[in-house]
Design an enzyme around this catalytic site. Structure first.
Site, short mmCIF file in Angstrom:
data_model
loop_
_atom_site.label_atom_id
_atom_site.label_comp_id
_atom_site.label_asym_id
_atom_site.label_seq_id
_atom_site.Cartn_x
_atom_site.Cartn_y
_atom_site.Cartn_z
N ASP A 14 0.81 -1.22 0.00
CA ASP A 14 0.00 0.00 0.00
C ASP A 14 0.84 1.27 0.00
O ASP A 14 0.66 2.14 0.84
CB ASP A 14 -0.94 0.01 1.21
CG ASP A 14 -1.76 -1.25 1.33
OD1 ASP A 14 -2.21 -1.75 0.30
OD2 ASP A 14 -1.94 -1.75 2.46
N GLU A 174 -11.44 1.24 -3.36
CA GLU A 174 -10.58 1.63 -2.23
C GLU A 174 -9.43 2.52 -2.72
O GLU A 174 -9.33 2.85 -3.90
CB GLU A 174 -10.01 0.38 -1.55
CG GLU A 174 -9.20 -0.51 -2.47
CD GLU A 174 -8.83 -1.85 -1.85
OE1 GLU A 174 -9.03 -2.02 -0.63
OE2 GLU A 174 -8.34 -2.72 -2.58
#
Length: 496
Positions: A14, A174
């Site tokens: 991420d 997301e």
């Protein structure tokens, strides 16, 4: 020049990136590990070095007894008016918050919470205003990318949370990020889940609150249709413009253990992919919308060499930068020195969703030889190849009423089995070796001038596809058992 992906290897998922002056800074998720949110620094986007963590105090992040893959989810780092901000989610408490610092090498503030749900928060600064985004439901219960304006000093909402984009129809919308480029607002996100269907999508509009028009050729980046291709799971990206005006995406991906073996155990890693804007203002990514294990580019000078560290030892790593603990450690159980470490075990084992005496470093490549000398006083201590509390392989010295022995233990779900033992008698010292390949770990004890094999185990049983979750294998040193004490020395991890 030619550069290779991933640009940061091992479990560093991420990624989010920003630029301050002429230096790039990148942060990654850390989940149940502490300290939280590692920070990297680079001058050229391909060579990254760790410089610290955003969450270094228990008051900043409550990890407690969170399960594996709980805790700290996807962070975003931004730089505005001389100050760095990092916003993230503690998914175990379902709270979005941010911290800030004026010194990227120093400590970060206490958390400032934002009363907006979802995960993967983002901050966008413009004309004295600050906008906060996450995925989830808005104040009217509408799903999508949700946005509100906040007071950056307090985190208080200055506007209702409003859903501004619903994505392109893929599951698990997301990782939203907002950019203003050439007068247009670009909203980039990921869909498909952080698995084999992962993809980056985006839209653009004239206003920060929309409406947004989706890129006609979404997804802009994905490897989801590349069957038999070792690089998969590409998504969760962040854009950055370099000093020469070129655009890039830093994003995650993972490497399968083999071309047709759909298992990955090193975790999600950091990749760099070039971005190109067309005359119509839409941008494309990578090679025909995919990322590659290497790119030839004239955007980076041939004078810049991509460097890769091949050998990790106690002496050439930093306990505060390269190593981490499980949840909040009891520091009195660790004596960390430049060339040795002494661990004091407790009744907490590696099988518990708690904080055993454990300090680990990410496995960064498939092929490696890992070795260390262990001297035990009581209890059990040694190596662990750790994915989570239910999936780890242990090579350890232990003591019982008959003396000392070396054991190879496999922990796969509910199956926990000591596969092999070597009796040491009254000798409390052992030289332990693990050899790693794409598909197998092999376990040895070095004695009398030779390596004595204890057995092997398949890497796939430590993979995300078997264990679940969002992390990757760590090479851990541990001690357990009330009254146990062990000294580790001559640690070396050599990647081939």
């Amino acid at each position: 020049m030619k550069y290779n992906n991933p640009v940061i290897k091992g479990f560093y998922p991420d990624p989010s990136v920003c630029k301050a002056e002429n230096t790039y800074y990148l942060v990654c998720s850390s989940f149940q590990y502490f300290p939280g949110v590692p920070i990297f620094e680079s001058k050229d986007l391909i060579n990254w070095k760790p410089i610290g963590h955003c969450l270094t105090r228990e008051s900043q992040i409550q990890l407690g007894r969170v399960d594996s893959s709980g805790g700290v989810f996807a962070p975003t780092i931004r730089y505005n008016n001389g100050r760095f901000y990092m916003t993230t989610t503690n998914n175990s408490t379902h709270q979005n918050f941010y911290v800030w610092t004026d010194d990227i090498y120093g400590e970060w503030s206490e958390p400032i919470h934002v009363d907006q749900g979802g995960i993967d928060p983002d901050l966008y600064f413009e004309d004295g205003k600050v906008f906060f985004m996450s995925n989830g439901k808005d104040d009217n219960g509408i799903d999508g990318i949700v946005q509100c304006e906040i007071d950056i000093e307090t985190g208080v909402k200055l506007s209702p949370s409003h859903s501004i984009w619903q994505g392109t129809g893929g599951r698990y919308l997301e990782s939203p990020h907002m950019y203003k480029i050439n007068g247009l607002y670009y909203l980039m996100a990921s869909e498909g889940g952080t698995e084999y269907g992962h993809m980056v999508t985006y839209a653009r509009g004239d206003s920060i609150s929309g409406p947004f028009e989706a890129y006609p050729n979404n997804p802009v980046l994905t490897n989801r249709n590349l069957g038999g291709y070792e690089l998969q799971g590409v998504g969760h990206g962040d854009l950055i413009q370099d000093n020469d005006g070129n655009w890039w995406m830093l994003h995650l991906g993972f490497r399968q253990i083999g071309r047709w073996l759909t298992f990955h155990h090193l975790g999600r890693e950091v990749f760099l992919t070039p971005i190109t804007f067309g005359e119509d203002g839409w941008f494309t990514a990578g090679h025909n919308g995919t990322t590659l294990t290497s790119f030839e580019t004239d955007r980076i000078s041939d004078e810049i060499l991509q460097q890769e560290k091949k050998i990790y030892t106690f002496e050439n790593t930093d306990w505060k930068l390269d190593w981490c603990y499980l949840r909040h450690p009891a520091y009195e159980h660790y004596l960390l020195r430049p060339d040795t470490v002494t661990l004091k075990g407790t009744e907490v084992t590696l099988d518990a969703a708690a904080s055993p005496t454990f300090i680990g470093i990410r496995q960064r490549n498939f092929s490696a030889e890992i070795s260390c000398d262990v001297q035990l006083t009581n209890g059990e201590a040694g190596f662990t190849l750790y994915m989570d509390e239910n999936h780890h392989y242990d090579l350890a010295v232990c003591k019982d009423e008959h003396g000392y022995k070396v054991i190879e233990r496999l922990n796969i779900g509910d199956i926990k089995s000591i596969e092999h033992k070597v009796d040491l008698g009254s000798n409390n010292h052992a030289a332990l070796i693990i050899r790693a390949s794409h598909e197998r770990y092999s376990f040895f004890i070095h004695a009398d001038g030779q390596d004595i094999p204890l057995g092997t185990a398949q890497t796939r049983y430590l993979s995300t596809e078997v264990a679940g979750g969002f992390t990757g294998v760590l090479i851990g040193l541990y001690a357990c058992g009330e009254g146990s004490m062990a000294e580790f020395s001559k640690f070396k991890c050599v990647y081939h």
